[in-house]
Write an enzyme that holds these catalytic residues in place. Structure first.
Site, PDB file in Angstrom:
ATOM      1  N   ASN A  95       2.033  -5.056 -10.625  1.00 22.91           N
ATOM      2  CA  ASN A  95       1.060  -4.729  -9.372  1.00 22.91           C
ATOM      3  C   ASN A  95      -0.267  -5.272  -9.764  1.00 22.91           C
ATOM      4  O   ASN A  95      -0.606  -5.494 -10.881  1.00 22.91           O
ATOM      5  CB  ASN A  95       0.813  -3.022  -9.317  1.00 22.91           C
ATOM      6  CG  ASN A  95       0.046  -3.007  -7.857  1.00 22.91           C
ATOM      7  OD1 ASN A  95       0.039  -3.504  -6.912  1.00 22.91           O
ATOM      8  ND2 ASN A  95      -0.972  -1.996  -8.260  1.00 22.91           N
ATOM      9  N   HIS A 139      -4.390  -4.866  -9.217  1.00 26.78           N
ATOM     10  CA  HIS A 139      -5.366  -3.836  -8.761  1.00 26.78           C
ATOM     11  C   HIS A 139      -6.698  -4.546  -8.745  1.00 26.78           C
ATOM     12  O   HIS A 139      -6.996  -5.074  -9.879  1.00 26.78           O
ATOM     13  CB  HIS A 139      -5.053  -2.714  -9.455  1.00 26.78           C
ATOM     14  CG  HIS A 139      -5.852  -1.447  -9.268  1.00 26.78           C
ATOM     15  ND1 HIS A 139      -5.762  -0.796  -7.980  1.00 26.78           N
ATOM     16  CD2 HIS A 139      -7.192  -0.993  -9.763  1.00 26.78           C
ATOM     17  CE1 HIS A 139      -6.614  -0.010  -8.080  1.00 26.78           C
ATOM     18  NE2 HIS A 139      -7.499   0.040  -8.895  1.00 26.78           N
ATOM     19  N   LEU A 143       5.628   3.548  -5.064  1.00 23.86           N
ATOM     20  CA  LEU A 143       7.090   3.272  -5.253  1.00 23.86           C
ATOM     21  C   LEU A 143       7.693   4.483  -6.028  1.00 23.86           C
ATOM     22  O   LEU A 143       7.072   5.028  -6.838  1.00 23.86           O
ATOM     23  CB  LEU A 143       7.479   2.203  -6.083  1.00 23.86           C
ATOM     24  CG  LEU A 143       6.785   0.900  -5.512  1.00 23.86           C
ATOM     25  CD1 LEU A 143       6.782  -0.236  -6.417  1.00 23.86           C
ATOM     26  CD2 LEU A 143       7.570   0.397  -4.260  1.00 23.86           C
ATOM     27  N   MET A 176       0.740  -1.236   0.061  1.00 24.91           N
ATOM     28  CA  MET A 176      -0.035  -0.082   0.099  1.00 24.91           C
ATOM     29  C   MET A 176       0.890   1.200   0.030  1.00 24.91           C
ATOM     30  O   MET A 176       0.455   2.268   0.435  1.00 24.91           O
ATOM     31  CB  MET A 176      -0.969  -0.149   1.062  1.00 24.91           C
ATOM     32  CG  MET A 176      -1.831  -1.146   1.098  1.00 24.91           C
ATOM     33  SD  MET A 176      -2.784  -1.437  -0.493  1.00 24.91           S
ATOM     34  CE  MET A 176      -3.925   0.211  -0.291  1.00 24.91           C
TER      35      MET A 176
END
Length: 187
Positions: free
Chosen positions: A98, A100, A84, A81
């Protein structure tokens, strides 16, 4: 492979359970002490905790150092969470993916399931994408659609999405190749 987590680690569990000859988790990194770190330790996986700092650049530098220690071909943000930063992306862009809980580009951000329900969509889903400098804006690798059922609560819908996310990420990782320093997924 390195996996970034912030919470319970159900996506991490699926990734660990799906390890075959195609991939191996070498490191799990969290931004806080969390059940995901214990899950990794229980599986005999090296762990690191890099707590968020007031100075985000210092934090990003420490995160880069922790992940770079295992020289991963792929970095998976699995319920991590945190955004980056440039130092991380400079080192790992094109190799960081990632998951999502929406069909991006719709409903980016931390409240995707609630946002989809509030908007009244009939179909939502999950996306795996490359991480870039934007918020859930990287190139899409794969998506799965999930029907929104009448009366769905946020928790019910999110559970169905998480189930699809776990299946999807394992299937993608089992098909990954590294081409010119970029993770490529044969979908």
């Amino acid at each position: 492979m390195a996996v970034l987590v912030s919470g319970i680690g159900t996506l991490l569990k699926a990734i660990l359970d799906g390890q075959e000859n195609r991939y191996r988790v070498d490191l799990v990194v969290a931004d806080q002490i969390c059940p995901g770190i214990q899950r990794a330790k229980n599986a005999g996986i090296r762990t690191a905790v890099v707590p968020m700092e007031a100075n985000r650049n210092d934090w990003n530098d420490k995160l880069v150092a922790a992940v770079a220690a295992v020289e991963p071909d792929v970095v998976v943000s699995a319920g991590f969470m945190r955004i980056l930063g440039p130092a991380f992306l400079e080192q790992f862009e094109g190799r960081t993916i990632n998951t999502h809980p929406s069909l991006l580009p719709s409903f980016p951000g931390a409240h995707a399931v609630k946002d989809a329900l509030d908007y009244g969509v009939k179909v939502t889903g999950c996306t795996v994408h490359y991480v870039d400098s934007g918020l859930d804006s990287g190139e899409i690798i794969a998506q799965r659609a999930i029907d929104v059922e009448a009366g769905d609560t946020e928790a019910e819908l999110h559970e169905r999405i998480k189930k699809a996310e776990r299946e999807q990420i394992v299937e993608l990782l089992q098909k990954a190749d590294i081409v010119n320093g970029k993770a490529v997924f044969n979908v």
